[in-house]
Motif scaffolding. Structure first.
Motif, PDB file in Angstrom:
ATOM      1  N   GLY A   1       0.810  -1.210   0.000  1.00 34.79           N
ATOM      2  CA  GLY A   1       0.000   0.000   0.000  1.00 34.79           C
ATOM      3  C   GLY A   1       0.843   1.259   0.000  1.00 34.79           C
ATOM      4  N   VAL A   2       1.925   1.259   0.786  1.00 31.25           N
ATOM      5  CA  VAL A   2       2.798   2.432   0.842  1.00 31.25           C
ATOM      6  C   VAL A   2       3.466   2.668  -0.506  1.00 31.25           C
ATOM      7  CG1 VAL A   2       4.919   3.339   1.859  1.00 31.25           C
ATOM      8  CG2 VAL A   2       3.182   2.295   3.327  1.00 31.25           C
ATOM      9  N   ILE A   3       3.918   1.589  -1.155  1.00 32.06           N
ATOM     10  CA  ILE A   3       4.545   1.729  -2.475  1.00 32.06           C
ATOM     11  C   ILE A   3       3.565   2.319  -3.476  1.00 32.06           C
ATOM     12  CG2 ILE A   3       5.476   0.429  -4.426  1.00 32.06           C
ATOM     13  CD1 ILE A   3       6.727  -1.493  -2.405  1.00 32.06           C
ATOM     14  N   ALA A   4       2.323   1.807  -3.478  1.00 34.72           N
ATOM     15  CA  ALA A   4       1.310   2.329  -4.395  1.00 34.72           C
ATOM     16  C   ALA A   4       1.046   3.809  -4.138  1.00 34.72           C
ATOM     17  CB  ALA A   4       0.012   1.526  -4.259  1.00 34.72           C
TER      18      ALA A   4
ATOM     19  N   VAL B   1      -5.176  13.667 -12.460  1.00 37.23           N
ATOM     20  CA  VAL B   1      -4.806  13.834 -11.057  1.00 37.23           C
ATOM     21  C   VAL B   1      -5.803  13.120 -10.156  1.00 37.23           C
ATOM     22  CG1 VAL B   1      -4.546  15.512  -9.192  1.00 37.23           C
ATOM     23  CG2 VAL B   1      -3.556  15.983 -11.445  1.00 37.23           C
ATOM     24  N   GLY B   2      -7.086  13.203 -10.522  1.00 42.92           N
ATOM     25  CA  GLY B   2      -8.110  12.515  -9.738  1.00 42.92           C
ATOM     26  C   GLY B   2      -7.910  11.013  -9.716  1.00 42.92           C
ATOM     27  N   PHE B   3      -7.545  10.436 -10.890  1.00 40.73           N
ATOM     28  CA  PHE B   3      -7.288   9.002 -10.952  1.00 40.73           C
ATOM     29  C   PHE B   3      -6.092   8.626 -10.082  1.00 40.73           C
ATOM     30  CE2 PHE B   3      -9.905   8.562 -14.889  1.00 40.73           C
ATOM     31  CZ  PHE B   3     -10.658   7.477 -14.463  1.00 40.73           C
ATOM     32  N   MET B   4      -5.028   9.446 -10.128  1.00 44.78           N
ATOM     33  CA  MET B   4      -3.844   9.152  -9.326  1.00 44.78           C
ATOM     34  C   MET B   4      -4.146   9.258  -7.825  1.00 44.78           C
ATOM     35  SD  MET B   4      -1.350   8.188 -11.241  1.00 44.78           S
ATOM     36  CE  MET B   4      -2.656   7.288 -12.104  1.00 44.78           C
TER      37      MET B   4
ATOM     38  N   ALA C   1      -5.645   6.683  -2.586  1.00 38.47           N
ATOM     39  CA  ALA C   1      -6.675   6.340  -1.598  1.00 38.47           C
ATOM     40  C   ALA C   1      -6.868   4.831  -1.500  1.00 38.47           C
ATOM     41  CB  ALA C   1      -7.987   7.027  -1.963  1.00 38.47           C
ATOM     42  N   VAL C   2      -6.803   4.145  -2.643  1.00 38.92           N
ATOM     43  CA  VAL C   2      -6.951   2.686  -2.633  1.00 38.92           C
ATOM     44  C   VAL C   2      -5.811   2.047  -1.841  1.00 38.92           C
ATOM     45  CG1 VAL C   2      -6.826   0.618  -4.072  1.00 38.92           C
ATOM     46  CG2 VAL C   2      -8.293   2.525  -4.751  1.00 38.92           C
TER      47      VAL C   2
ATOM     48  N   CYS D   1     -11.930   9.322   1.716  1.00 43.18           N
ATOM     49  CA  CYS D   1     -10.692   9.120   0.958  1.00 43.18           C
ATOM     50  C   CYS D   1     -10.968   8.626  -0.458  1.00 43.18           C
ATOM     51  CB  CYS D   1      -9.791   8.120   1.684  1.00 43.18           C
ATOM     52  SG  CYS D   1      -8.912   8.812   3.097  1.00 43.18           S
ATOM     53  N   LEU D   2     -11.931   7.733  -0.601  1.00 38.10           N
ATOM     54  CA  LEU D   2     -12.253   7.201  -1.916  1.00 38.10           C
ATOM     55  C   LEU D   2     -13.203   8.112  -2.690  1.00 38.10           C
ATOM     56  CD1 LEU D   2     -12.751   3.432  -1.021  1.00 38.10           C
ATOM     57  CD2 LEU D   2     -10.815   4.448  -2.218  1.00 38.10           C
TER      58      LEU D   2
END
Length: 226
Positions: free
Chosen positions: A42-45, A67-70, A75-76, A212-213
């Motif tokens: 998760g941290v890497i993502a 930017v929203g997708f990133m 958030a994921v 967050c999502l």
């Protein structure tokens, strides 16, 4: 339970000084369990997604949708891999899963299984723990939870039980919950004033996870409309 009796070195003392309170939102936490591999992933993502956002902003060619997708990817990583935990407290087992938080009081914990992930049984319902996942099947012969070490040697329990700063496996987490449930039963039978003999199972939406999502999704929709 105070000082450990001989043969109980591997058990979780529910009355020990809370050591993990600083690492969880549950103030009375005695033990917080999560898997290092999931947290690392998760941290890497999150780092990769935020780095891409930073490069996009630096290029001055900012796409609100991109930017929203990133940010959604960030958030994921947080909601699905970093934030989930299993917290053992004096009240019971807190299953902090993505979007949902569940408290199963000790009085309502009937059994615990180590299957594809950690599962807590209460009545006819099964509550999985997203934070502790594995392909390990539950060992045969454990049976219903009871008192004591459940037929396992103290040395084996001590070696398998995760330390407060280490990651947990499905098997070690299940053993910790079983042993903590047994200690709670002993304390309840003794009428200890700090032990709740009754409790209510609660499930609530985790609003920070939803936010967050949801916020990146709103950003993407705004980018498509504008």
């Amino acid at each position: 339970m105070g000082a450990s009796r001989p043969g109980e070195a591997g058990r979780t003392d529910l009355l020990e000084t809370p050591r993990m309170a600083s690492s969880t939102s549950t103030p009375e936490a005695l033990r917080t369990l999560r898997q290092r591999g999931s947290v690392t992933l998760g941290v890497i993502a999150m780092v990769v997604c935020l780095a891409v956002v930073a490069m996009s902003l630096a290029s001055r060619e900012v796409s609100l949708v991109f930017v929203g997708f990133m940010l959604f990817g960030t958030a994921v990583g947080w909601v699905l891999f970093v934030r989930p935990t299993v917290v053992l407290t004096m009240r019971g087992v807190h299953l902090n899963n993505p979007l949902r938080r569940t408290l199963v009081p000790w009085s309502l914990v009937d059994d615990v299984a180590a299957r594809w992930n950690l599962e807590v049984y209460s009545g006819e319902r099964v509550y999985p723990a997203w934070a502790i996942a594995s392909h390990v099947e539950r060992p045969r012969g454990l049976g219903p939870m009871g008192f004591g070490a459940l037929g396992r040697s103290a040395t084996a329990d001590e070696a398998a039980a995760p330390k407060p700063s280490s990651g947990a496996t499905v098997g070690s987490a299940a053993r910790l919950i079983e042993d903590a449930r047994g200690e709670w039963a002993e304390l309840a039978a003794q009428g200890h004033p700090d032990v709740e003999v009754t409790g209510r199972l609660t499930r609530v939406w985790d609003l920070p996870d939803v936010a967050c999502l949801g916020l990146p999704v709103v950003m993407v929709l705004l980018g498509l409309v504008l």
